[in-house]
Motif scaffolding. Structure first.
Motif, PDB file in Angstrom:
ATOM      1  N   SER A 107      -2.840  -6.135  -1.416  1.00  8.73           N
ATOM      2  CA  SER A 107      -1.501  -6.429  -2.510  1.00  8.73           C
ATOM      3  C   SER A 107      -0.351  -6.002  -2.035  1.00  8.73           C
ATOM      4  CB  SER A 107      -1.526  -6.347  -4.698  1.00  8.73           C
ATOM      5  OG  SER A 107      -1.643  -5.045  -4.090  1.00  8.73           O
ATOM      6  N   ILE A 108      -0.034  -4.467  -1.310  1.00  8.23           N
ATOM      7  CA  ILE A 108       1.162  -4.104  -1.154  1.00  8.23           C
ATOM      8  C   ILE A 108       1.542  -5.128   0.053  1.00  8.23           C
ATOM      9  CG2 ILE A 108       1.801  -2.372  -0.476  1.00  8.23           C
ATOM     10  CD1 ILE A 108       0.352  -0.697  -2.210  1.00  8.23           C
TER      11      ILE A 108
ATOM     12  N   GLN B 198       0.922  -7.119   1.242  1.00  3.09           N
ATOM     13  CA  GLN B 198       1.145  -8.863   1.846  1.00  3.09           C
ATOM     14  C   GLN B 198       2.431  -8.879   0.968  1.00  3.09           C
ATOM     15  OE1 GLN B 198      -1.661 -10.754  -1.599  1.00  3.09           O
ATOM     16  NE2 GLN B 198      -3.280 -10.519  -0.944  1.00  3.09           N
ATOM     17  N   ASP B 199       2.851  -7.885  -0.432  1.00  6.88           N
ATOM     18  CA  ASP B 199       4.570  -7.881  -0.108  1.00  6.88           C
ATOM     19  C   ASP B 199       5.128  -8.023   0.547  1.00  6.88           C
ATOM     20  OD1 ASP B 199       3.351  -8.300  -3.169  1.00  6.88           O
ATOM     21  OD2 ASP B 199       3.349  -6.945  -3.926  1.00  6.88           O
TER      22      ASP B 199
ATOM     23  N   ARG C  47       5.351 -10.620   2.872  1.00  2.00           N
ATOM     24  CA  ARG C  47       6.358 -11.310   1.465  1.00  2.00           C
ATOM     25  C   ARG C  47       8.102 -10.920   2.117  1.00  2.00           C
ATOM     26  NH1 ARG C  47       3.500 -12.686  -3.562  1.00  2.00           N
ATOM     27  NH2 ARG C  47       2.183 -13.987  -2.732  1.00  2.00           N
ATOM     28  N   ALA C  48       8.102  -9.599   2.097  1.00  2.00           N
ATOM     29  CA  ALA C  48       9.308  -9.477   2.438  1.00  2.00           C
ATOM     30  C   ALA C  48      10.157  -9.571   3.991  1.00  2.00           C
ATOM     31  CB  ALA C  48       9.533  -8.093   1.403  1.00  2.00           C
TER      32      ALA C  48
END
Length: 293
Positions: free
Chosen positions: A44-45, A47-48, A51-52
């Motif tokens: 999840s980290i 993926q974040d 996206r950023a």
């Protein structure tokens, strides 16, 4: 009992790791190799972060397209109400925010320029004042030497004439005899005045207080008559005082009498001689106390 026998009796499964390994290999053959579990939190980290990065790249691309003019003629801003919309897919909100920031920066730049100018003017004024004060405090020098103080005006001629007259009055060749005679006369006069003052002052008379012990022959001696005989001694500079009878022992009492004498006129030896003359009553005379007044 030996060590081998002790181990034989113990219930310990020494071969358990080998059996576990065999069981794992069996299940792998049946179901295929097991895949390692992935950490969901780490995925999840990641993926974040991806996206950023994409958002940052998009925003940078939009800023570049808005700042750089398109090929051909650049769009002219004729009126504040009619502005060209940013190209490259940038939104109107982002463009308005960017222009607001640029205006704010321009205003801040202008205010900073004003403050700097004011500081420069104030600094120049201070420097001019300091230089003026330094010029006032430090006196000008000529050829490395400081200026001399103004010379005083010569004294008035009237004062000079008075000094000349005083010098004429002084007799440099006068005789010393007149001065000596005058000094001797003043000295004698002062000595006479001092002697007169000293004569007027009363002379101090040295006095002493004496306590006498007069002892009789026995207890049958008349002590009243003995005291009368002692007080009969009268001389200039002798003054008899109080008296009392003091018991000695076996019924005998002694006469203790006080007197004040002038040291220059009366002494203890004189008193002893005069009192011992009364042989019928007096056996001896002793000085019990002697104090200066």
């Amino acid at each position: 009992m030996t060590a081998a026998e002790c181990l034989a009796q113990e219930r310990i499964w020494f071969d358990k790791p080998r059996y576990d390994e065999a069981e794992r290999q069996f299940y792998e053959r049946m179901n295929g190799p097991t895949q390692p579990k992935q950490d969901t939190g780490a995925n999840s980290i990641l993926q974040d972060i991806a996206r950023a990065r994409e958002n940052i790249q998009k925003s940078l691309a939009g800023l570049k397209t808005t700042l750089q003019p398109s090929r051909g003629s650049a769009p002219k801003i004729s009126n504040s109400s009619h502005r060209s919309s940013p190209s490259g897919g940038g939104s109107a909100a982002d463009y308005g925010e960017l222009t607001d920031r640029m205006k704010n920066l321009e205003l801040e730049n202008q205010s900073l320029h004003k403050v700097v100018e004011e500081l420069r003017s104030a600094l120049s004024k201070v420097e001019s004042r300091v230089s003026a004060l330094e010029k006032r405090t430090t006196a000008p020098t000529v050829n490395g030497t400081a200026p001399t103080a103004p010379q005083k005006a010569p004294p008035a001629p009237a004062k000079q004439e008075e000094e000349d007259e005083d010098e004429d009055d002084i007799d440099l060749f006068g005789s010393d005899e007149e001065v000596d005679e005058e000094a001797e006369r003043l000295k004698e006069q002062r000595l006479q005045e001092y002697a007169a003052k000293k004569a007027k002052k009363p002379a101090l008379i040295a006095k002493s207080s004496i306590l006498l012990d007069v002892k009789p022959w026995d207890d049958e001696t008349d002590m009243a008559k003995l005291e009368e005989c002692v007080r009969s001694v009268q001389v200039d500079g002798l003054l008899w005082g109080a008296s009392k009878l003091v018991p000695v022992g076996y019924g005998i009492k002694k006469l203790q009498i006080n007197c004040v004498v002038e040291d220059d006129k009366v002494g203890t030896d004189f008193l002893e001689e005069e009192i011992t003359k009364f042989e019928d009553y007096v056996q001896s005379v002793d000085v019990a106390a002697f104090n200066k007044i």
